[in-house]
Design an enzyme around this catalytic site. Structure first.
Site, PDB file in Angstrom:
ATOM      1  N   ASP A 141       0.833  -1.217   0.000  1.00  0.00           N
ATOM      2  CA  ASP A 141       0.000   0.000   0.000  1.00  0.00           C
ATOM      3  C   ASP A 141       0.859   1.255   0.000  1.00  0.00           C
ATOM      4  O   ASP A 141       0.519   2.263   0.609  1.00  0.00           O
ATOM      5  CB  ASP A 141      -0.909  -0.030   1.239  1.00  0.00           C
ATOM      6  CG  ASP A 141      -1.987   1.034   1.196  1.00  0.00           C
ATOM      7  OD1 ASP A 141      -2.506   1.409   2.276  1.00  0.00           O
ATOM      8  OD2 ASP A 141      -2.325   1.518   0.084  1.00  0.00           O
ATOM      9  N   ASP A 169      -3.366  -2.949  -2.325  1.00  0.00           N
ATOM     10  CA  ASP A 169      -4.414  -1.921  -2.312  1.00  0.00           C
ATOM     11  C   ASP A 169      -4.317  -1.074  -3.589  1.00  0.00           C
ATOM     12  O   ASP A 169      -3.266  -1.019  -4.236  1.00  0.00           O
ATOM     13  CB  ASP A 169      -4.253  -1.017  -1.080  1.00  0.00           C
ATOM     14  CG  ASP A 169      -5.440  -0.070  -0.907  1.00  0.00           C
ATOM     15  OD1 ASP A 169      -5.256   1.022  -0.346  1.00  0.00           O
ATOM     16  OD2 ASP A 169      -6.560  -0.418  -1.353  1.00  0.00           O
ATOM     17  N   GLU A 199     -11.380   4.345  -0.574  1.00  0.00           N
ATOM     18  CA  GLU A 199     -11.753   4.680   0.805  1.00  0.00           C
ATOM     19  C   GLU A 199     -12.586   5.966   0.866  1.00  0.00           C
ATOM     20  O   GLU A 199     -12.279   6.956   0.221  1.00  0.00           O
ATOM     21  CB  GLU A 199     -10.493   4.843   1.683  1.00  0.00           C
ATOM     22  CG  GLU A 199      -9.413   5.715   1.119  1.00  0.00           C
ATOM     23  CD  GLU A 199      -8.367   4.946   0.336  1.00  0.00           C
ATOM     24  OE1 GLU A 199      -8.713   3.907  -0.257  1.00  0.00           O
ATOM     25  OE2 GLU A 199      -7.216   5.382   0.285  1.00  0.00           O
TER      26      GLU A 199
HETATM   27  O1  LIG Z   1      -0.321   7.117  -2.468  1.00  0.00           O
HETATM   28  C1  LIG Z   1      -0.953   6.356  -1.743  1.00  0.00           C
HETATM   29  N1  LIG Z   1      -0.335   5.614  -0.817  1.00  0.00           N
HETATM   30  C2  LIG Z   1       1.101   5.602  -0.678  1.00  0.00           C
HETATM   31  C3  LIG Z   1       1.692   6.805   0.046  1.00  0.00           C
HETATM   32  C4  LIG Z   1       3.196   6.670  -0.022  1.00  0.00           C
HETATM   33  C5  LIG Z   1       3.798   6.269   1.266  1.00  0.00           C
HETATM   34  C6  LIG Z   1       5.019   5.460   1.181  1.00  0.00           C
HETATM   35  C7  LIG Z   1       5.387   4.545   2.092  1.00  0.00           C
HETATM   36  C8  LIG Z   1       6.641   3.942   1.836  1.00  0.00           C
HETATM   37  C9  LIG Z   1       7.329   3.009   2.623  1.00  0.00           C
HETATM   38  C10 LIG Z   1       8.567   2.577   2.242  1.00  0.00           C
HETATM   39  N2  LIG Z   1       9.128   2.995   1.100  1.00  0.00           N
HETATM   40  C11 LIG Z   1       8.496   3.896   0.315  1.00  0.00           C
HETATM   41  C12 LIG Z   1       7.240   4.372   0.694  1.00  0.00           C
HETATM   42  S1  LIG Z   1       6.209   5.536  -0.053  1.00  0.00           S
HETATM   43  C13 LIG Z   1      -2.440   6.289  -1.843  1.00  0.00           C
HETATM   44  C14 LIG Z   1      -3.118   7.294  -2.542  1.00  0.00           C
HETATM   45  C15 LIG Z   1      -4.516   7.272  -2.642  1.00  0.00           C
HETATM   46  C16 LIG Z   1      -5.240   8.346  -3.369  1.00  0.00           C
HETATM   47  C17 LIG Z   1      -6.499   8.128  -3.887  1.00  0.00           C
HETATM   48  C18 LIG Z   1      -7.193   9.134  -4.552  1.00  0.00           C
HETATM   49  C19 LIG Z   1      -6.615  10.359  -4.710  1.00  0.00           C
HETATM   50  F1  LIG Z   1      -7.288  11.345  -5.344  1.00  0.00           F
HETATM   51  C20 LIG Z   1      -5.338  10.594  -4.221  1.00  0.00           C
HETATM   52  C21 LIG Z   1      -4.657   9.597  -3.549  1.00  0.00           C
HETATM   53  C22 LIG Z   1      -5.231   6.238  -2.038  1.00  0.00           C
HETATM   54  C23 LIG Z   1      -4.566   5.232  -1.368  1.00  0.00           C
HETATM   55  O2  LIG Z   1      -5.247   4.213  -0.771  1.00  0.00           O
HETATM   56  C24 LIG Z   1      -3.180   5.239  -1.268  1.00  0.00           C
HETATM   57  O3  LIG Z   1      -2.576   4.205  -0.597  1.00  0.00           O
HETATM   58 MG   LIG Z   2      -3.966   2.628  -0.303  1.00  0.00          MG
END
Ligand SMILES: O=C(NCCCCc1cc2ccncc2s1)c1cc(-c2ccc(F)cc2)cc(O)c1O
Ligand SMILES: [Mg+2]
Length: 214
Positions: A141, A169, A199
């Site tokens: 995720d 996810d 979500e």
């Molecule tokens: O980017 C998302 N999730 C990742 C965040 C990046 C965090 C990281 C953790 C980590 C650990 C180790 N190495 C590198 C990394 S990088 C994410 C985005 C949306 C979304 C949905 C609609 C929208 F309009 C805008 C965003 C929905 C979701 O469920 C998500 O999971």
């Molecule tokens: Mg997610």
């Protein structure tokens, strides 16, 4: 110096949920995200599917890529059998700090270890540093363009074995096309899509469950 959304989420949890009660913390975060501020937790609808997949697998060792505020860490850890452990990786130190406080508030800190740093650096350290043999479940995720390279890295590091279950996810929205193509076409995986919703929204999204066949 205003507060961040994760900070506002933490204080909402501390004000409105029952300390030491993971279900209360989970539902309080869902109320915050529906009534106050949207946040990128896996959420309650995909969360119910995740719960079912975790219970079916009855895992001892779970790896999570992408902690954020710890919402899915709570969903997973509350269902682990005694002795079960969750290792969760978070790149952003501010997120990790909040996640640790939410996890502690829920009383699950003994089952969850938050590892700070980029997954590409942390994954090769798991075997030696954390005495992990194989992962039973990997919940993916984090950055959507890291799903595929990190899956390949996990394979190379011998952390994915026969029966390991990958749960990803956002395979529909924001989408992870290269990852989906890989797990759905590889002879080494048996893959299944669980249709749901992004979500706290009406947009389609879903989880992809992929079992490594060896
Ligand atoms: O980017 C998302 N999730 C990742 C965040 C990046 C965090 C990281 C953790 C980590 C650990 C180790 N190495 C590198 C990394 S990088 C994410 C985005 C949306 C979304 C949905 C609609 C929208 F309009 C805008 C965003 C929905 C979701 O469920 C998500 O999971
Ligand atoms: Mg997610």
């Amino acid at each position: 110096k205003g507060s961040s959304k994760p900070q506002r989420m933490l204080s909402y949890v501390q004000r409105h949920s029952k300390r030491g009660d993971p279900d209360s913390v989970i539902s309080t975060i869902d109320i915050f995200c529906r009534s106050k501020e949207w946040a990128m937790n896996v959420g309650d609808e995909k969360g119910l599917i995740l719960d079912k997949l975790i219970c079916e697998a009855n895992p001892s060792i779970v790896l999570e890529l992408g902690t954020y505020c710890g919402y899915s860490s709570l969903r997973i850890a509350r269902l682990l059998p005694p002795g079960g452990r969750l290792f969760t990786m978070e790149f952003n130190p501010a997120y990790a700090k909040i996640a640790k406080q939410i996890i502690a508030w829920a009383g699950l800190e003994s089952k969850i270890q938050v590892l700070e740093g980029p997954s590409g650096d942390l994954i090769p350290q798991l075997k030696k540093k954390h005495a992990i043999e194989k992962c039973d479940i990997i919940f993916i995720d984090h950055w959507k363009d890291c799903y595929l390279p990190d899956t390949k890295l996990l394979e190379e590091c011998g952390l994915i074995g026969k029966g390991t279950v990958l749960i990803a996810d956002n395979v529909t929205f924001p989408g992870t096309p290269d990852y989906l193509e890989y797990v759905r076409n590889s002879p080494h995986y048996s893959s299944q899509y669980f249709k749901s919703y992004l979500e706290y929204s009406k947009t389609e999204d879903g989880l992809e469950k992929s079992v490594f066949l060896g």
